[in-house]
Each structure stands twice: as C-alpha cells, then as structure tokens.
Design a protein around this motif. Structure first.
Motif: not given
Length: 127
Positions: A63-75, A34-46
């Motif tokens: 690798l999700v950039p900080q700005t996108q993490l913050e945009a999703a935070a309210e959800r 069922a999975l299409g991708a794995i996502a993690t904060p960009a700072v975890k890319g290493g």
C-alpha cells in the motif's frame, strides 16, 4: 523483481484485477512467476478485490503512501485527468508500481486499462 501497480474504480472484483494483471504480463511477454508484489495507492487498501487478487497470486500487497506516489509521478508515462483530480498523480497504477519497485525503477510500458482496472508493470528496485 517486477511489481504490478493497480488502479481501479471502487468495488472492483478479484477477477477484474487478475484479468488486468494477466493482460499486462502477456503484453510484456511475462508470466505470473515474474511478479514479486502487487502495489496500489494506500487509499485503495480497503478494496477487497485488490487484496484478494494479491492473495490469489500469493504476493505481498504494498500500500503506497501518497507522498511516495507523488515522488514517482514524474516518471509516469500516462496521464488521467480523473486520477489527477482524485490522487494528484498522473496514473495510480504507474506511480504505485514505480514507488514500490524502488528509486531506480522503470516502467515496462504504459499502464494497461481493462474494464475498471489499470495495471502497470515496473522493474528495477526493491519492494
């Protein structure tokens, strides 16, 4: 498409990441297919354990950039004071999954914590 968002402590193993993904999928009554991708904060890319888990599952690692993490935070559904202090979002796993799954994405439930890894599943958009 379902995205598995991953949060973790430093030095997490591939096995720990896969165990958390499998546990989150089992809770949602889903299989790995069922999975299409794995996502993690960009700072975890290493983190080699996260990258190796995505490779083992034959999935892209987003690798999700900080700005996108913050945009999703309210959800996000859960709140970790530790993650807020480090990343300024309530949940690394949930915000990564939501951001990677798209603007209309929704969580399939709160993040699941298993040892040093958290995993959240989101659906409803594009990676």
């Amino acid at each position: 498409m379902i995205v598995a968002g991953i949060g973790s402590k430093r030095g997490v193993s591939t096995e720990d990441v896969l165990a958390a993904v499998d546990a989150a999928l089992a809770r949602a009554d889903l299989g790995r297919g069922a999975l299409g991708a794995i996502a993690t904060p960009a700072v975890k890319g290493g983190e080699p354990g996260i990258a190796a888990a995505a490779a083992a599952l034959r999935l892209p690692l987003v690798l999700v950039p900080q700005t996108q993490l913050e945009a999703a935070a309210e959800r996000a559904q859960t709140r970790s004071e530790r993650v807020i202090a480090l990343l300024r979002v309530p949940s690394a796993a949930e915000t990564a999954a939501l951001a990677a799954a798209g603007r209309e994405a929704r969580l399939l439930g709160p993040r699941l914590a298993l040892g040093p890894v958290t995993c959240a599943l989101a659906t409803g958009g594009e990676a």
